[in-house]
Scaffold this motif. Structure first.
Motif, mmCIF file in Angstrom:
data_model
loop_
_atom_site.group_PDB
_atom_site.id
_atom_site.type_symbol
_atom_site.label_atom_id
_atom_site.label_comp_id
_atom_site.label_asym_id
_atom_site.label_seq_id
_atom_site.Cartn_x
_atom_site.Cartn_y
_atom_site.Cartn_z
ATOM 1 N N UNK A 64 0.826 -1.205 0.000
ATOM 2 C CA UNK A 64 0.000 0.000 0.000
ATOM 3 C C UNK A 64 0.863 1.259 0.000
ATOM 4 N N UNK A 65 2.024 1.205 0.639
ATOM 5 C CA UNK A 65 2.936 2.357 0.599
ATOM 6 C C UNK A 65 3.448 2.595 -0.815
ATOM 7 N N UNK A 66 3.817 1.529 -1.521
ATOM 8 C CA UNK A 66 4.283 1.668 -2.906
ATOM 9 C C UNK A 66 3.163 2.160 -3.814
ATOM 10 N N UNK A 67 1.959 1.636 -3.626
ATOM 11 C CA UNK A 67 0.828 2.109 -4.427
ATOM 12 C C UNK A 67 0.602 3.599 -4.210
ATOM 13 N N UNK A 68 0.721 4.034 -2.972
ATOM 14 C CA UNK A 68 0.510 5.447 -2.664
ATOM 15 C C UNK A 68 1.547 6.325 -3.357
ATOM 16 N N UNK A 69 2.809 5.951 -3.303
ATOM 17 C CA UNK A 69 3.869 6.781 -3.883
ATOM 18 C C UNK A 69 3.759 6.844 -5.402
ATOM 19 N N UNK A 70 3.700 5.689 -6.057
ATOM 20 C CA UNK A 70 3.656 5.672 -7.522
ATOM 21 C C UNK A 70 2.333 6.218 -8.050
ATOM 22 N N UNK A 71 1.238 5.894 -7.390
ATOM 23 C CA UNK A 71 -0.051 6.421 -7.839
ATOM 24 C C UNK A 71 -0.163 7.917 -7.669
ATOM 25 N N UNK A 72 0.412 8.444 -6.582
ATOM 26 C CA UNK A 72 0.365 9.894 -6.364
ATOM 27 C C UNK A 72 1.134 10.636 -7.443
ATOM 28 N N UNK A 73 2.338 10.156 -7.765
ATOM 29 C CA UNK A 73 3.150 10.819 -8.798
ATOM 30 C C UNK A 73 2.457 10.737 -10.157
ATOM 31 N N UNK A 74 1.982 9.555 -10.521
ATOM 32 C CA UNK A 74 1.366 9.382 -11.832
ATOM 33 C C UNK A 74 0.095 10.180 -12.005
ATOM 34 N N UNK A 75 -0.779 10.179 -11.008
ATOM 35 C CA UNK A 75 -2.048 10.893 -11.141
ATOM 36 C C UNK A 75 -1.868 12.404 -11.047
ATOM 37 N N UNK A 76 -0.923 12.874 -10.229
ATOM 38 C CA UNK A 76 -0.652 14.312 -10.200
ATOM 39 C C UNK A 76 -0.093 14.796 -11.534
ATOM 40 N N UNK A 77 0.793 14.014 -12.138
ATOM 41 C CA UNK A 77 1.328 14.393 -13.447
ATOM 42 C C UNK A 77 0.221 14.386 -14.502
ATOM 43 N N UNK A 78 -0.648 13.360 -14.458
ATOM 44 C CA UNK A 78 -1.750 13.304 -15.423
ATOM 45 C C UNK A 78 -2.698 14.476 -15.242
ATOM 46 N N UNK A 79 -3.015 14.815 -13.990
ATOM 47 C CA UNK A 79 -3.910 15.947 -13.749
ATOM 48 C C UNK A 79 -3.271 17.257 -14.197
ATOM 49 N N UNK A 80 -1.979 17.394 -14.016
ATOM 50 C CA UNK A 80 -1.264 18.596 -14.477
ATOM 51 C C UNK A 80 -1.329 18.717 -15.995
ATOM 52 N N UNK A 81 -1.171 17.604 -16.694
ATOM 53 C CA UNK A 81 -1.257 17.615 -18.161
ATOM 54 C C UNK A 81 -2.663 17.990 -18.603
ATOM 55 N N UNK A 82 -3.694 17.396 -17.965
ATOM 56 C CA UNK A 82 -5.068 17.668 -18.364
ATOM 57 C C UNK A 82 -5.461 19.130 -18.136
ATOM 58 N N UNK A 83 -5.036 19.704 -17.034
ATOM 59 C CA UNK A 83 -5.492 21.039 -16.659
ATOM 60 C C UNK A 83 -4.682 22.164 -17.295
ATOM 61 N N UNK A 84 -3.381 21.962 -17.489
ATOM 62 C CA UNK A 84 -2.515 23.076 -17.891
ATOM 63 C C UNK A 84 -1.866 22.917 -19.268
ATOM 64 N N UNK A 85 -1.801 21.715 -19.801
ATOM 65 C CA UNK A 85 -1.096 21.508 -21.068
ATOM 66 C C UNK A 85 -2.019 21.097 -22.203
ATOM 67 N N UNK A 86 -3.028 20.312 -21.889
ATOM 68 C CA UNK A 86 -3.894 19.792 -22.945
ATOM 69 C C UNK A 86 -4.972 20.812 -23.266
ATOM 70 N N UNK A 87 -5.001 21.256 -24.518
ATOM 71 C CA UNK A 87 -5.882 22.369 -24.896
ATOM 72 C C UNK A 87 -7.278 21.924 -25.302
ATOM 73 N N UNK A 88 -7.464 20.699 -25.767
ATOM 74 C CA UNK A 88 -8.772 20.266 -26.262
ATOM 75 C C UNK A 88 -9.768 20.147 -25.111
ATOM 76 N N UNK A 89 -11.051 20.348 -25.408
ATOM 77 C CA UNK A 89 -12.112 20.354 -24.414
ATOM 78 C C UNK A 89 -13.148 19.283 -24.725
ATOM 79 N N UNK A 90 -12.734 18.083 -25.061
ATOM 80 C CA UNK A 90 -13.692 17.039 -25.404
ATOM 81 C C UNK A 90 -14.157 16.310 -24.149
ATOM 82 N N UNK A 91 -15.112 15.388 -24.343
ATOM 83 C CA UNK A 91 -15.720 14.685 -23.208
ATOM 84 C C UNK A 91 -14.759 13.710 -22.550
ATOM 85 N N UNK A 92 -13.866 13.096 -23.348
ATOM 86 C CA UNK A 92 -12.916 12.145 -22.773
ATOM 87 C C UNK A 92 -12.015 12.848 -21.769
ATOM 88 N N UNK A 93 -11.612 14.089 -22.077
ATOM 89 C CA UNK A 93 -10.761 14.842 -21.153
ATOM 90 C C UNK A 93 -11.494 15.097 -19.831
#
Length: 416
Positions: A64-93
């Motif tokens: 559970x500690x490993x899941x927390x560390x790797x999942x936190x990094x991956x999901x924060x990076x994905x959320x950063x890409x979705x909110x600040x880098x990805x310009x399209x506004x489709x439903x999948x986003x």
């Protein structure tokens, strides 16, 4: 030996045998002799069978500690890409942003589980906090499952739709037209919060302030067991919907790439079809085993006759299956970049640019520092050879002046 002595000895032996047999029945409690209809037997069963498996305590804490560390990094990076880098506004986003938020909320409750296992499976925050942590953990897990199902449905509708359906469906609500993805996410979060509040407020069969995440009987709080059964049914409906949607999408893309191989995007269609099956494979591996075993777990909670050995086996199997479901929070960022090609390109381009700029700056610093060191080491020799009477403070200026006069003022007759 007299007759009275023999009777006394036989009486002692019979008393010891009866006490031994009663102790064995209280500790082992086989299915045929351990019904829960008696309050004394129920108390003994709860006391003996509530012990948790110590062998899983440290592996669960580490994983559970490993899941927390790797999942936190991956999901924060994905959320950063979705909110600040990805310009399209489709439903999948929109669906992917909500899925990343649900995963981050789920990961926020993993440290409580880690601390619980490290602390010797002892809970110190009270029964209400235990129910809140456990139910919110499951709520966000099922929100991410529902969002992945909505993504598959959206891809299928876009492929089969025409005109506006391909660009995105809209729903008219409160006198205004809204994208259907926003409405679906709002309804999903609203119903989830409305359902989790009664689960937290309802009492368990036995409130224990020192235990959490343990096996619980549902002889009194049967409504919670039935609600968990509804969630299992919902999962399998979403699963079969995803199988049907991705199968139709993949079949359509493969048909186009096969019938029209000269199209520029023919190879791209094949890759998209394969990625759809890979997303479905990850979804099945993470959530399939847990929900295949979940009916067995729920039926054991509702059962009136159960042995300690069977209880421990069910509890241990459920904990292992739950690890696969929690592992999905680490794999969801992989799914995000497989589902959206534009997001994947944006992330890779950003990482490439940042990494390239970093390497370029390091290379420039190294090159400049080595050049400066070389100039510092070679400049005094040159200065001494050319101008020995020039002060140190004007060496560089004199050198440049000498070089310019050598190139421009020397007459051609001096070369002869």
């Amino acid at each position: 030996m007299t007759t009275s002595a023999l009777f006394t000895l036989s009486g002692l032996i019979s008393d010891s045998n009866s006490s031994t047999s009663s102790l064995y029945s209280a500790s082992s409690l086989p299915p045929s002799s351990s019904p829960f209809h008696n309050s004394t037997t129920d108390f003994q069963n709860q006391t003996v069978c509530s012990a948790e498996d110590e062998a899983l305590r440290w592996p669960l804490a580490v994983l559970y500690s490993l899941f927390f560390l790797f999942g936190l990094v991956g999901n924060l990076f994905a959320l950063w890409v979705f909110l600040f880098l990805h310009a399209s506004r489709n439903s999948v986003r929109v669906f992917l942003i909500n899925c990343a938020v649900a995963d981050l909320v789920l990961l926020a409750f993993l440290p409580f589980r880690v601390f619980y296992h490290i602390n010797g499976n002892k809970w110190v925050l009270g029964s209400v906090a235990c129910k809140a942590v456990g139910n919110l953990f499951y709520m966000n897990m099922y929100i991410s499952i529902a969002l992945l199902g909505l993504i598959s449905l959206d891809r299928y509708l876009r492929l089969k739709g025409k005109g506006k359906a391909r660009r995105g469906m809209r729903i008219r609500l409160c006198g205004r037209s809204w994208p259907w993805s926003w409405v679906a996410c709002g309804v999903l979060w609203g119903f989830s919060l409305m359902a989790v509040v009664p689960m937290i407020a309802t009492a368990e069969d036995k409130e224990n302030n020192n235990k959490c995440f343990q096996y619980k009987q549902r002889n009194i709080a049967k409504g919670k067991a039935y609600f968990n059964g509804v969630l299992v049914l919902m999962f399998w409906l979403i699963f079969f919907m995803m199988v049907a949607s991705y199968a139709r999408v993949a079949a359509q893309l493969l048909k186009v790439s096969r019938d029209k191989p000269d199209l520029p995007n023919a190879q791209r269609y094949q890759r998209t079809a394969k990625k759809s099956f890979f997303v479905l494979f990850l979804f099945t591996v993470c959530f399939g085993p847990y929900h295949a075993f979940r009916p067995v777990y729920i039926l054991s909670q509702l059962s009136q006759t159960i042995s300690c050995d069977y209880l421990h086996l069910v509890d241990r199997t459920n904990e292992v299956m739950l690890l696969f479901s929690a592992f999905n929070s680490c794999l969801d960022p992989v799914m995000y970049f497989l589902l959206s090609g534009s997001v994947r390109k944006t992330a890779l381009r950003t990482l490439g640019d940042r990494l390239g700029n970093r390497l370029r700056s390091l290379n420039d610093v190294t090159f400049n520092s080595s050049t400066v060191d070389y100039r510092r080491s070679s400049a005094p020799n040159l200065e001494v050879n050319r101008v020995s009477n020039t002060p140190r403070s004007s060496i560089c200026a004199s050198n440049t002046t000498l070089r310019r006069t050598d190139m421009t003022t020397l007459p051609p007759t001096r070369q002869k």
